[in-house]
Design a protein around this motif. Sequence first.
Motif, PDB file in Angstrom:
ATOM      1  N   TYR A 252      -3.481  -3.162  -1.868  1.00 12.17           N
ATOM      2  CA  TYR A 252      -4.489  -2.141  -1.569  1.00 12.17           C
ATOM      3  C   TYR A 252      -4.813  -1.363  -2.846  1.00 12.17           C
ATOM      4  CZ  TYR A 252      -6.907   1.432   1.221  1.00 12.17           C
ATOM      5  OH  TYR A 252      -7.853   2.288   1.763  1.00 12.17           O
TER       6      TYR A 252
ATOM      7  N   VAL B 258      -5.645   0.688   6.819  1.00 10.54           N
ATOM      8  CA  VAL B 258      -4.645  -0.363   6.642  1.00 10.54           C
ATOM      9  C   VAL B 258      -4.015  -0.730   7.980  1.00 10.54           C
ATOM     10  CG1 VAL B 258      -2.354  -0.840   5.701  1.00 10.54           C
ATOM     11  CG2 VAL B 258      -4.123   0.121   4.227  1.00 10.54           C
TER      12      VAL B 258
ATOM     13  N   CYS C 244       0.848  -1.195   0.000  1.00 10.42           N
ATOM     14  CA  CYS C 244       0.000   0.000   0.000  1.00 10.42           C
ATOM     15  C   CYS C 244       0.885   1.247   0.000  1.00 10.42           C
ATOM     16  CB  CYS C 244      -0.901  -0.006   1.237  1.00 10.42           C
ATOM     17  SG  CYS C 244       0.040  -0.020   2.786  1.00 10.42           S
TER      18      CYS C 244
ATOM     19  N   GLU D 172     -10.820  -0.936  -2.621  1.00 11.11           N
ATOM     20  CA  GLU D 172     -11.414   0.139  -1.828  1.00 11.11           C
ATOM     21  C   GLU D 172     -12.177   1.138  -2.668  1.00 11.11           C
ATOM     22  OE1 GLU D 172     -11.367   0.619   1.551  1.00 11.11           O
ATOM     23  OE2 GLU D 172     -10.486  -1.371   1.730  1.00 11.11           O
TER      24      GLU D 172
ATOM     25  N   ASP E 101      -7.378  -5.883  -2.205  1.00  7.45           N
ATOM     26  CA  ASP E 101      -8.242  -5.094  -1.323  1.00  7.45           C
ATOM     27  C   ASP E 101      -8.787  -3.956  -2.172  1.00  7.45           C
ATOM     28  OD1 ASP E 101      -9.466  -3.491   0.533  1.00  7.45           O
ATOM     29  OD2 ASP E 101      -7.794  -3.451   1.939  1.00  7.45           O
TER      30      ASP E 101
END
Length: 394
Positions: A115, A34, A10, A140, A138
Amino acid sequence: MKRPLVLVVCNALDDKTRLERGIVSDSPAASRKVLMLCQALREAGARPCILSLGRGRANGSFNYFPRVVKRVAGVPVIYAPFSHVRFFSQFLSLFFLIGALLRLSSSQKKAVIFYNRMSAYLPLLITASVSGYKRFLDLEDGEVAGQESGKLKALLGRTTTWLYDRLCPDGALLACSALANMTSIRPVHCYYGSTSTKAFEVKPSTLPRTVLMAGTLNADTGADLLIETIRLLRQEPSDWARHLQFEVTGKGDSLDALQTLANEDGTPNVIVHGRTTDAQYADVLNRCSTGLALKPVGGPLADTTFPSKVIEFAESGLLVLSTDISDVRSVLGDGALYLTRNDPLALARLLQTIVEQPEETLACALRGQQAVIAQCAPQRAGQAVFSFIFGGQP
């Protein structure tokens, strides 16, 4: 037996690193989410570690910052080196975390979470795919139509999406349920965030009621709606509005307009802090009693992300006033006030309710706090993600 390793790739930043590197383009909410995911995974029996690009927008100077390893709230973080020299900055971000990922690959049970589908992570994604890691996305933020301009950028976006959907075969964490339509990865698991291990009292209904707007400040997050509402209240002053005030933190296109409101005389009062440190933000949060999440109903972010601030607000004992978007209602239920249309008058009426019905809004805040703690407590949220990644095996 060693705990299973979970790496999170990330761009999370702690305050000290951000300030040292002169970074102003980061996302505090993403960093917080995170970090708290890693804390929750640690509670569940994993060994989390963050691999962060540690970067922001290059300012063209010759400043260079070497690779750094530190612990942030007990979580190990490896920051890639960062330079403010353009292009060289991107080169560092692309390749200098590969060594860390390979060194950690000796763990028997290991997984890596990416991420969002960032092109900067692709070398790490390819390396992880040949190093025996279980690989998860992930997701988002969904891709918003019209967000990319030009054929080359559109092609790069489609290629990046295709690569992640092929090279993350083990599953996807989703910020909200609608994002399942924006990836072909299966299985999926909705992860809304985690609360802390602290215990907060619900904020009392004393006057004035202080309302917080925090984070990115622009039309897509509802800042312009708030500006219109405050101007409406000031044009037609009423007794209840004198018991209301607003505090604003963050940055974005609407910051100057909000600062103009703060500089003008009028009721309700507006205080604008701009970008704050984590400690400064905690002070502001502590003295507010209501938190706003106003991403427009039907807007580009309504179903492509989840306003993670509602978790933080509710846990901290604030009454949540949110637009009725994404999965907010499924998380908070009747523990929030909902704005169902992007109308300054409708928002003003909800603000009036907050001032004039203190007992009802206090009870609503308590329900919201109980709802997020029940669903997002670190033990429960962490175990759910751990089980999703490793099938529940310690």
